[in-house]
Design a protein around this motif. Structure first.
Motif, PDB file in Angstrom:
ATOM      1  N   ARG A 176       0.939  -1.226   0.001  1.00 13.06           N
ATOM      2  CA  ARG A 176      -0.044   0.101  -0.197  1.00 13.06           C
ATOM      3  C   ARG A 176       0.928   1.051   0.118  1.00 13.06           C
ATOM      4  O   ARG A 176       2.052   1.102   0.473  1.00 13.06           O
ATOM      5  CB  ARG A 176      -0.885  -0.034   1.219  1.00 13.06           C
ATOM      6  CG  ARG A 176      -1.885  -1.136   1.328  1.00 13.06           C
ATOM      7  CD  ARG A 176      -2.644  -1.163   2.434  1.00 13.06           C
ATOM      8  NE  ARG A 176      -1.891  -0.990   3.658  1.00 13.06           N
ATOM      9  CZ  ARG A 176      -1.357  -2.153   4.547  1.00 13.06           C
ATOM     10  NH1 ARG A 176      -1.735  -3.292   3.971  1.00 13.06           N
ATOM     11  NH2 ARG A 176      -0.692  -2.108   5.334  1.00 13.06           N
ATOM     12  N   GLY A 219       2.303   4.872   1.252  1.00 13.83           N
ATOM     13  CA  GLY A 219       2.663   5.219   2.778  1.00 13.83           C
ATOM     14  C   GLY A 219       4.061   5.173   3.056  1.00 13.83           C
ATOM     15  O   GLY A 219       4.483   5.724   4.102  1.00 13.83           O
ATOM     16  N   GLN A 261       3.913   3.654   7.278  1.00 13.78           N
ATOM     17  CA  GLN A 261       2.683   2.675   7.805  1.00 13.78           C
ATOM     18  C   GLN A 261       3.193   1.752   8.605  1.00 13.78           C
ATOM     19  O   GLN A 261       2.175   0.762   9.191  1.00 13.78           O
ATOM     20  CB  GLN A 261       1.929   1.925   6.462  1.00 13.78           C
ATOM     21  CG  GLN A 261       3.184   1.084   5.670  1.00 13.78           C
ATOM     22  CD  GLN A 261       2.589   0.789   4.210  1.00 13.78           C
ATOM     23  OE1 GLN A 261       1.859   0.049   3.960  1.00 13.78           O
ATOM     24  NE2 GLN A 261       3.381   1.507   3.010  1.00 13.78           N
ATOM     25  N   HIS A 262       4.359   1.542   9.238  1.00 15.55           N
ATOM     26  CA  HIS A 262       4.610   0.553   9.976  1.00 15.55           C
ATOM     27  C   HIS A 262       5.358   0.938  11.270  1.00 15.55           C
ATOM     28  O   HIS A 262       5.961   0.387  12.301  1.00 15.55           O
ATOM     29  CB  HIS A 262       5.995  -0.184   9.275  1.00 15.55           C
ATOM     30  CG  HIS A 262       5.867  -0.927   7.822  1.00 15.55           C
ATOM     31  ND1 HIS A 262       5.055  -1.891   7.861  1.00 15.55           N
ATOM     32  CD2 HIS A 262       5.918  -0.513   6.732  1.00 15.55           C
ATOM     33  CE1 HIS A 262       4.749  -2.311   6.331  1.00 15.55           C
ATOM     34  NE2 HIS A 262       5.430  -1.345   5.897  1.00 15.55           N
ATOM     35  N   ALA A 289      -0.120   7.895  11.080  1.00 13.97           N
ATOM     36  CA  ALA A 289      -1.119   7.820  10.317  1.00 13.97           C
ATOM     37  C   ALA A 289      -1.452   8.952   9.598  1.00 13.97           C
ATOM     38  O   ALA A 289      -1.950   8.931   8.316  1.00 13.97           O
ATOM     39  CB  ALA A 289      -2.572   7.414  11.268  1.00 13.97           C
ATOM     40  N   VAL A 309       0.789   8.822   6.473  1.00 12.66           N
ATOM     41  CA  VAL A 309       0.394   7.820   5.583  1.00 12.66           C
ATOM     42  C   VAL A 309      -0.861   8.409   4.646  1.00 12.66           C
ATOM     43  O   VAL A 309      -0.891   8.151   3.467  1.00 12.66           O
ATOM     44  CB  VAL A 309       0.103   6.472   6.190  1.00 12.66           C
ATOM     45  CG1 VAL A 309      -0.715   5.418   5.240  1.00 12.66           C
ATOM     46  CG2 VAL A 309       1.011   5.778   7.157  1.00 12.66           C
ATOM     47  N   ASN A 310      -1.807   8.809   5.256  1.00 12.21           N
ATOM     48  CA  ASN A 310      -3.049   9.415   4.625  1.00 12.21           C
ATOM     49  C   ASN A 310      -2.545  10.567   3.634  1.00 12.21           C
ATOM     50  O   ASN A 310      -2.876  10.616   2.457  1.00 12.21           O
ATOM     51  CB  ASN A 310      -4.009  10.051   5.513  1.00 12.21           C
ATOM     52  CG  ASN A 310      -4.608   8.894   6.194  1.00 12.21           C
ATOM     53  OD1 ASN A 310      -4.645   7.668   6.101  1.00 12.21           O
ATOM     54  ND2 ASN A 310      -5.063   9.346   7.527  1.00 12.21           N
ATOM     55  N   THR A 351      -0.698   8.896   0.642  1.00  7.95           N
ATOM     56  CA  THR A 351      -1.550   8.315  -0.195  1.00  7.95           C
ATOM     57  C   THR A 351      -2.294   9.086  -1.327  1.00  7.95           C
ATOM     58  O   THR A 351      -2.213   8.943  -2.383  1.00  7.95           O
ATOM     59  CB  THR A 351      -2.701   7.537   0.820  1.00  7.95           C
ATOM     60  OG1 THR A 351      -1.779   6.454   1.294  1.00  7.95           O
ATOM     61  CG2 THR A 351      -3.418   6.821  -0.122  1.00  7.95           C
TER      62      THR A 351
END
Length: 365
Positions: free
Chosen positions: A47, A49, A53-54, A87, A90-91, A94
């Protein structure tokens, strides 16, 4: 053109191939799109990010959103206020990838980059690409570093790295030893200390930056130092201010009296750690917040690494292979290039040079 790597079923030709779809790879993609380059981004993740994301959920950036943005698109301020979280990042990444319709193929695991006479050959799990120029932007998250100490294999408790940390819940009521004197250690200590008995050990006494200093000032300092180095001048560096950004959770831990570090131990025992004076400390968990190393395994066939394990560069261009550029690995590939804003500025300069290279290759055909 975002999709699965299965779209590449055989050898493909491209002018510029970017390895890695995190923040540095996307910044490069933005500038490559602006100059109408023929390029593709290969990302090993399922995905968008990147490494964000991790990361653990409570991780915060060191700068406000407006100072943590990629080119062309401001990161929105968090609805809850404060600095953006993992988060939020990541958003943002994306949305950024989709907004600029960047040609990311994933999951695309790049196994090796090799030379041939005309192009660099990029081998992936499902096919081969041929590129005039390769940008490596794989970052460091995939190579966590744990230093060796005598007895490290004898410890009977758990040993984890920052990359394994996902929150404080597993440490309730335990004795946790946190190793490392930088930002990740301080942020994790601030959180874990609310549920566990913690001991903090560092190589040197940790220093918090003044409360008013955040990532904006750090980036400008890194930039000035880099420019001064190029001209043989001496300028105070980031380290002259301190080591740790006092984000709100760290300030709260400071006010609780938690940010008190012990000197580094000399060996690890079955039950914990020991110092040279005979002092010992038992613990259930050793949490290594000891950083990462550049993820460069895919470049091994090029044999470019120097004695320090890094690839010598001029700007972002590898000295031993001018068709290779490196983005986002730290100051050796551009001032603060492992940050969002630093990666952006480095990517702009790299794409300017790459555009000239590709044009020169075209004239030589």
């Amino acid at each position: 053109m975002t999709g699965s790597e299965t779209a590449a079923t055989g050898p493909r030709l491209v002018d510029v191939l970017v390895v890695g779809g995190g923040q540095a790879g996307l910044a490069a993609g933005y500038y490559l799109r602006r100059v109408r380059a023929d390029f593709v981004i290969l990302d090993a993740q399922e995905r968008p990010g990147g490494a964000w994301q991790h990361a653990w959920p409570s991780l915060r950036l060191f700068s406000p959103a407006q100072y943590s943005s990629l080119p062309g698109r401001m990161m929105p301020s968090p609805t809850a206020g404060g600095y953006p979280s993992a988060a939020d990042t990541v958003n943002y990444l994306t949305d950024y990838e989709q907004r600029y319709d960047l040609p990311v193929l994933r999951p695309a695991n790049v196994r090796a980059v090799r030379r041939n006479e005309q192009r660099l050959v990029v081998e992936t799990g499902t096919g081969v690409w041929h590129a005039r120029v390769v940008i490596s932007a794989t970052g460091t998250w995939w190579r966590p570093y744990i230093p060796y100490y005598p007895g490290i294999g004898d410890f009977q408790g758990r040993q984890l790295h920052t990359a394994d940390y996902h929150g404080p819940e597993p440490f309730h009521g335990k004795d946790v030893l946190i190793v490392g004197g930088a930002n990740s250690a301080a942020q994790i200590l601030a959180e874990v200390s609310t549920v566990a008995r913690t001991t903090w050990v560092t190589l040197r006494p940790p220093r918090l930056l003044p409360d008013e200093v955040d990532g904006r000032a750090l980036f400008e300092l890194a930039t000035r130092r880099h420019r001064a180095t190029l001209t043989g001048q001496n300028v105070s560096g980031v380290g002259d201010l301190g080591d740790i950004v006092a984000v709100p959770p760290v300030r709260q831990a400071r006010d609780r009296g938690v940010l008190k570090a012990e000197p580094m131990f000399t060996r690890i025992t079955h039950q914990g750690v020991a110092w040279s004076d005979g002092t010992t400390r038992a613990c259930d968990v050793i949490l290594w917040c000891t950083g990462f190393r550049p993820s460069l395994g895919h470049l091994a066939p090029l044999r470019l690494r120097g004695p320090d394990g890094l690839i010598p560069t001029e700007g972002t261009r590898a000295l031993g292979e001018p068709r290779l550029h490196l983005l986002g690995y730290g100051d050796w590939t551009g001032p603060a290039s492992a940050t969002l804003i630093g990666a952006s500025r480095t990517a702009r300069d790299a794409v300017t040079e790459i555009t000239q290279q590709v044009r020169a290759f075209g004239r030589e055909r």
